[in-house]
Design a protein around this motif. Structure first.
Motif, PDB file in Angstrom:
ATOM      1  N   ASN A 112       0.844  -1.190   0.000  1.00  0.00           N
ATOM      2  CA  ASN A 112       0.000   0.000   0.000  1.00  0.00           C
ATOM      3  C   ASN A 112       0.880   1.241   0.000  1.00  0.00           C
ATOM      4  O   ASN A 112       0.928   1.984   0.965  1.00  0.00           O
ATOM      5  N   VAL A 113       1.590   1.432  -1.099  1.00  0.00           N
ATOM      6  CA  VAL A 113       2.389   2.635  -1.255  1.00  0.00           C
ATOM      7  C   VAL A 113       1.447   3.772  -1.627  1.00  0.00           C
ATOM      8  O   VAL A 113       0.574   3.627  -2.482  1.00  0.00           O
ATOM      9  N   THR A 114       1.612   4.918  -0.989  1.00  0.00           N
ATOM     10  CA  THR A 114       0.689   6.023  -1.231  1.00  0.00           C
ATOM     11  C   THR A 114       1.420   7.360  -1.210  1.00  0.00           C
ATOM     12  O   THR A 114       2.472   7.494  -0.572  1.00  0.00           O
ATOM     13  N   ILE A 115       0.868   8.336  -1.934  1.00  0.00           N
ATOM     14  CA  ILE A 115       1.348   9.718  -1.860  1.00  0.00           C
ATOM     15  C   ILE A 115       0.617  10.369  -0.693  1.00  0.00           C
ATOM     16  O   ILE A 115      -0.594  10.596  -0.753  1.00  0.00           O
ATOM     17  N   SER A 116       1.325  10.635   0.381  1.00  0.00           N
ATOM     18  CA  SER A 116       0.671  11.177   1.569  1.00  0.00           C
ATOM     19  C   SER A 116       0.445  12.676   1.471  1.00  0.00           C
ATOM     20  O   SER A 116      -0.469  13.207   2.099  1.00  0.00           O
ATOM     21  N   SER A 117       1.261  13.392   0.671  1.00  0.00           N
ATOM     22  CA  SER A 117       1.043  14.832   0.511  1.00  0.00           C
ATOM     23  C   SER A 117       1.817  15.353  -0.694  1.00  0.00           C
ATOM     24  O   SER A 117       2.822  14.763  -1.118  1.00  0.00           O
ATOM     25  N   ILE A 118       1.316  16.474  -1.255  1.00  0.00           N
ATOM     26  CA  ILE A 118       2.009  17.224  -2.308  1.00  0.00           C
ATOM     27  C   ILE A 118       2.143  18.655  -1.802  1.00  0.00           C
ATOM     28  O   ILE A 118       1.138  19.320  -1.526  1.00  0.00           O
ATOM     29  N   ILE A 119       3.377  19.121  -1.665  1.00  0.00           N
ATOM     30  CA  ILE A 119       3.630  20.431  -1.062  1.00  0.00           C
ATOM     31  C   ILE A 119       4.636  21.214  -1.900  1.00  0.00           C
ATOM     32  O   ILE A 119       5.706  20.687  -2.215  1.00  0.00           O
ATOM     33  N   PRO A 120       4.328  22.496  -2.267  1.00  0.00           N
ATOM     34  CA  PRO A 120       3.009  23.132  -2.202  1.00  0.00           C
ATOM     35  C   PRO A 120       2.153  22.696  -3.380  1.00  0.00           C
ATOM     36  O   PRO A 120       2.667  22.135  -4.350  1.00  0.00           O
ATOM     37  N   VAL A 133      -0.279  13.182 -11.003  1.00  0.00           N
ATOM     38  CA  VAL A 133       0.891  12.439 -10.543  1.00  0.00           C
ATOM     39  C   VAL A 133       0.428  11.042 -10.148  1.00  0.00           C
ATOM     40  O   VAL A 133      -0.469  10.886  -9.308  1.00  0.00           O
ATOM     41  N   SER A 134       1.042  10.039 -10.728  1.00  0.00           N
ATOM     42  CA  SER A 134       0.623   8.653 -10.507  1.00  0.00           C
ATOM     43  C   SER A 134       1.748   7.868  -9.841  1.00  0.00           C
ATOM     44  O   SER A 134       2.902   7.918 -10.288  1.00  0.00           O
ATOM     45  N   ILE A 135       1.408   7.174  -8.764  1.00  0.00           N
ATOM     46  CA  ILE A 135       2.360   6.252  -8.136  1.00  0.00           C
ATOM     47  C   ILE A 135       1.836   4.845  -8.401  1.00  0.00           C
ATOM     48  O   ILE A 135       0.666   4.546  -8.143  1.00  0.00           O
ATOM     49  N   GLU A 136       2.704   3.996  -8.932  1.00  0.00           N
ATOM     50  CA  GLU A 136       2.270   2.680  -9.399  1.00  0.00           C
ATOM     51  C   GLU A 136       3.128   1.582  -8.777  1.00  0.00           C
ATOM     52  O   GLU A 136       4.351   1.678  -8.726  1.00  0.00           O
ATOM     53  N   THR A 137       2.443   0.556  -8.276  1.00  0.00           N
ATOM     54  CA  THR A 137       3.092  -0.657  -7.800  1.00  0.00           C
ATOM     55  C   THR A 137       2.422  -1.832  -8.489  1.00  0.00           C
ATOM     56  O   THR A 137       1.476  -1.650  -9.263  1.00  0.00           O
ATOM     57  N   SER A 138       2.890  -2.996  -8.205  1.00  0.00           N
ATOM     58  CA  SER A 138       2.295  -4.187  -8.801  1.00  0.00           C
ATOM     59  C   SER A 138       0.837  -4.317  -8.377  1.00  0.00           C
ATOM     60  O   SER A 138       0.535  -4.495  -7.201  1.00  0.00           O
ATOM     61  N   GLY A 139      -0.074  -4.144  -9.319  1.00  0.00           N
ATOM     62  CA  GLY A 139      -1.486  -4.331  -9.048  1.00  0.00           C
ATOM     63  C   GLY A 139      -2.197  -3.136  -8.450  1.00  0.00           C
ATOM     64  O   GLY A 139      -3.371  -3.236  -8.102  1.00  0.00           O
ATOM     65  N   ARG A 140      -1.525  -1.966  -8.336  1.00  0.00           N
ATOM     66  CA  ARG A 140      -2.183  -0.826  -7.702  1.00  0.00           C
ATOM     67  C   ARG A 140      -1.650   0.480  -8.277  1.00  0.00           C
ATOM     68  O   ARG A 140      -0.475   0.614  -8.564  1.00  0.00           O
ATOM     69  N   LYS A 141      -2.565   1.439  -8.451  1.00  0.00           N
ATOM     70  CA  LYS A 141      -2.189   2.768  -8.913  1.00  0.00           C
ATOM     71  C   LYS A 141      -2.966   3.812  -8.104  1.00  0.00           C
ATOM     72  O   LYS A 141      -4.153   3.657  -7.846  1.00  0.00           O
ATOM     73  N   GLU A 142      -2.263   4.867  -7.703  1.00  0.00           N
ATOM     74  CA  GLU A 142      -2.913   5.987  -7.026  1.00  0.00           C
ATOM     75  C   GLU A 142      -2.549   7.257  -7.768  1.00  0.00           C
ATOM     76  O   GLU A 142      -1.387   7.459  -8.157  1.00  0.00           O
ATOM     77  N   VAL A 143      -3.543   8.127  -7.989  1.00  0.00           N
ATOM     78  CA  VAL A 143      -3.342   9.345  -8.762  1.00  0.00           C
ATOM     79  C   VAL A 143      -3.735  10.550  -7.920  1.00  0.00           C
ATOM     80  O   VAL A 143      -4.792  10.561  -7.281  1.00  0.00           O
ATOM     81  N   LYS A 144      -2.875  11.572  -7.927  1.00  0.00           N
ATOM     82  CA  LYS A 144      -3.162  12.834  -7.248  1.00  0.00           C
ATOM     83  C   LYS A 144      -3.023  13.981  -8.250  1.00  0.00           C
ATOM     84  O   LYS A 144      -2.174  13.939  -9.156  1.00  0.00           O
ATOM     85  N   LYS A 145      -3.860  15.001  -8.067  1.00  0.00           N
ATOM     86  CA  LYS A 145      -3.828  16.159  -8.971  1.00  0.00           C
ATOM     87  C   LYS A 145      -2.849  17.210  -8.459  1.00  0.00           C
ATOM     88  O   LYS A 145      -2.783  17.468  -7.258  1.00  0.00           O
ATOM     89  N   ALA A 146      -2.122  17.820  -9.387  1.00  0.00           N
ATOM     90  CA  ALA A 146      -1.208  18.916  -9.051  1.00  0.00           C
ATOM     91  C   ALA A 146      -1.420  20.051 -10.047  1.00  0.00           C
ATOM     92  O   ALA A 146      -1.696  19.808 -11.231  1.00  0.00           O
ATOM     93  N   VAL A 147      -1.295  21.281  -9.584  1.00  0.00           N
ATOM     94  CA  VAL A 147      -1.531  22.451 -10.425  1.00  0.00           C
ATOM     95  C   VAL A 147      -0.243  23.260 -10.523  1.00  0.00           C
ATOM     96  O   VAL A 147       0.329  23.684  -9.508  1.00  0.00           O
ATOM     97  N   LEU A 148       0.231  23.468 -11.773  1.00  0.00           N
ATOM     98  CA  LEU A 148       1.444  24.251 -12.043  1.00  0.00           C
ATOM     99  C   LEU A 148       1.035  25.649 -12.465  1.00  0.00           C
ATOM    100  O   LEU A 148       0.262  25.838 -13.414  1.00  0.00           O
ATOM    101  N   LEU A 149       1.521  26.666 -11.745  1.00  0.00           N
ATOM    102  CA  LEU A 149       1.236  28.066 -12.046  1.00  0.00           C
ATOM    103  C   LEU A 149       2.540  28.823 -12.269  1.00  0.00           C
ATOM    104  O   LEU A 149       3.567  28.480 -11.704  1.00  0.00           O
ATOM    105  N   TYR A 150       2.463  29.871 -13.079  1.00  0.00           N
ATOM    106  CA  TYR A 150       3.624  30.759 -13.268  1.00  0.00           C
ATOM    107  C   TYR A 150       3.315  32.118 -12.676  1.00  0.00           C
ATOM    108  O   TYR A 150       2.197  32.573 -12.650  1.00  0.00           O
TER     109      TYR A 150
END
Length: 586
Positions: free
Chosen positions: A496-504, A569-586
């Motif tokens: 159960n690998v997961t993205i716990s946070s995206i900062i900022p 942003v997608s983190i992928e392991t064998s049999g599992r994928k988790e996706v988180k949204k990120a916003v790029l601004l200039y």
């Protein structure tokens, strides 16, 4: 002569009416300082008391006779046990602090002429609880070392709410077999991912990991240990904070079912009868505290509970579990993690390295109970065996907007010991049983990872849980997987690998992805644009254990700056994928 008599009577009545004041006015008139020392509940209740009535009061002091609250102590053994000192060295930033210093004995001696009976001393709150005649409250408030006087909280919980018997018949259909030691308790253990650890011999004893046994303190109504599944429970100490003695089972004068609730809770966490019942922490050591009264309902007096958790701290408890709490005494807007006295005491215990677990309550949409509102208290809600939230399980949030409960566990048809039959077993409903299941899980995790702080442990449980990506105020972070959280490598067990946070997020120059992996696991991290095209592979077949961070600088695989917009942003392991949204601004 008659006119004289009438005049005298009139003047007497007039004098009496002019001199008649309420008890509240008498106390308030002593001085503005005394009035300011009255807690709001006591102030609002004064007119309902007579001067000879006896009430249970908190009396808070201005100081402890030391110069500073943050003063260091050269000899912590003056205040805490060796067992408590070892726990703090492992799991706390302090060895001894202001909350360990006893209440000033000189203040207690000065109070004695004005109180009827001293109940408890609280070093955490720098206070005593005492039975006091209402007419003496003004004098107590006038003492210069008294900071505040307030009523002790009392909660009355109907027994049929806190414990619901789901099945009346004894369940002896499960017999002991070599391949099924868990019997009727299998579902509640399997749901939490405990079966694999228990099969390997992890049970809170610390034997396999070479660590000390975990010590669990239970604060409840009392404990009858005559059941065959409770005969092997290793009890280090017990204390009755209601009657002030060392007997936590029923005594002469107690209601016949005084120790009913606590016995069922003890069976849930510590019972051991192969083929029938296995508690998750049956190998741990136990401290048993009788802190509640039963009289057609459970009467929860807050000073008893606080005395119990302070005793557990001194005795070296690693975990405190409690299945009762306060809701009517504190308004919903006071359940903010800082107001309720029991919540404040629980948070102090956590700062001393103790894991505090409390049921969220059986109030459904009506809200939480204290001390479950504490930000460092693990509040546990109830689900059924299919993982659906129980209708009675208390919902959050806290008054200050935090998500509660923290976790959920089975609280419907939970299998535990029978109270009336020393060889029988029943099923019951309530968060009263979810909490000890999670507390038992914590005991296994601490036996494996003895250096974890209470917040490390809570973080691992949350990150292993079913709703880690979308916690809410019904389920919290969901049902934890204790095997996954433990970090023990079990071949074939899910990852159960997961993205716990995206900062900022949003970001302009770069962002950091915090990744949690409870055991060494290969994974890859990729960034996709809105068309589904992979523009950047941040890592491929990377292996970490526990926590790691990866930085994306906003560029694609060719080194070009990515366009402003939304990315996935997608983190992928064998049999599992988790996706988180990120916003790029200039």
């Amino acid at each position: 002569m008659r006119k004289t008599i009438v005049k005298v009577i009139f003047l007497a009545i007039l004098a009496a009416s002019l001199s008649k004041r309420t008890l509240a006015e008498d106390i308030h008139s002593d001085s503005s300082t005394s009035n300011a020392k009255l807690g709001y509940r006591l102030r609002d209740s004064l007119d309902s008391f007579g001067s000879g009535d006896i009430v249970n009061l908190w009396i808070f002091f201005t100081d402890k006779g030391i110069e500073k609250r943050d003063k260091g102590f050269r000899d912590p053994s003056e205040f805490i046990s060796k067992r408590a000192a070892r726990r703090r060295l492992l799991r706390s930033s302090v060895l001894a602090d202001w909350y360990d210093v006893p209440v000033n004995p000189g203040y207690i001696a000065a109070l004695h002429p004005y109180i009827n009976n001293l109940r408890h001393l609280s070093r955490f709150l720098n206070a005593v609880s005492a039975l006091v005649e209402v007419g003496r409250i003004g004098t107590i408030c006038s003492l210069p070392f008294v900071k505040q006087v307030e009523l002790v909280g009392v909660e009355r919980i109907p027994m049929d709410v806190s414990v619901h018997e789901a099945y009346n018949e004894f369940d002896r259909s499960r017999i002991s077999t070599g391949d099924d030691p868990f019997g009727g308790s299998f579902d509640q253990l399997e749901q939490l991912g405990l079966i694999e650890l228990l099969k390997r011999g992890y049970n809170g004893s610390g034997t396999l990991s070479g660590n000390d046994p975990i010590t669990v303190a239970i604060l409840d109504t009392g404990f009858k240990r005559e059941h065959r599944a409770l005969k092997g429970v290793n009890v280090l100490a017990e204390w009755d904070f209601v009657n002030d003695d060392s007997v936590t089972s029923n005594e002469p004068g107690d209601p016949f079912d005084q120790d009913f609730h606590g016995t069922l809770v003890l069976g849930t966490i510590a019972g051991h009868d192969e083929g029938n019942l296995i508690g998750p922490a049956w190998g741990a050591n136990y401290l048993l505290a009788k802190t509640e009264i039963v009289d057609n309902e459970i009467v929860v007096e807050e000073d008893n509970w606080i005395a119990g958790i302070e005793w557990a701290d001194s005795a070296g408890a690693d975990i405190v579990t409690s299945s009762l709490g306060y809701f009517d005494w504190y308004s919903r807007d006071q359940l903010d993690g800082n107001t309720a006295f029991c919540t404040r005491a629980a948070d102090i215990a956590v700062s001393h390295g103790i894991v505090v677990v409390n049921s969220a309550g059986n109030r459904g949409q009506a809200g939480l109970v204290a001390p479950a509102d504490g930000d460092s208290v693990i509040a546990v809600g109830a689900v059924d065996k299919d993982g659906m939230i129980a209708s009675f399980s208390s919902r959050g949030p806290t008054a200050d907007g935090r998500i509660k409960p923290d976790l959920t566990a089975m609280g419907v048809d939970v299998y535990t010991v029978s109270y009336s039959d020393t060889a029988g077993f029943h099923r019951y409903n309530g968060t009263s049983f979810s909490a000890p299941l999670v507390a038992g899980s914590c005991a296994l995790l601490l036996a494996i990872n003895c250096h974890w702080t209470p917040m490390d442990l809570l973080s691992a449980l949350k990150k292993s849980a079913t709703r880690v990506a979308s916690p809410d105020n019904s389920y919290g972070w969901g049902i934890p997987d204790v095997t996954l959280a433990s970090g023990i490598n079990v071949p074939g067990y899910r990852s159960n690998v997961t993205i716990s946070s995206i900062i900022p997020n949003p970001f302009d120059a770069s962002m950091r992805l915090d990744i949690f992996a409870p055991r060494s696991t290969d994974f890859s991290v990729k960034v996709y644009d809105c068309s589904g095209r992979c523009i950047r592979t941040l890592c491929s077949r990377r292996s970490i254990e526990w926590n790691d961070s990866i930085v994306w600088d906003g560029r694609d695989d060719n080194g070009n700056r990515a366009a402003q917009g939304v990315y996935f942003v997608s983190i992928e392991t064998s049999g599992r994928k988790e996706v988180k949204k990120a916003v790029l601004l200039y």
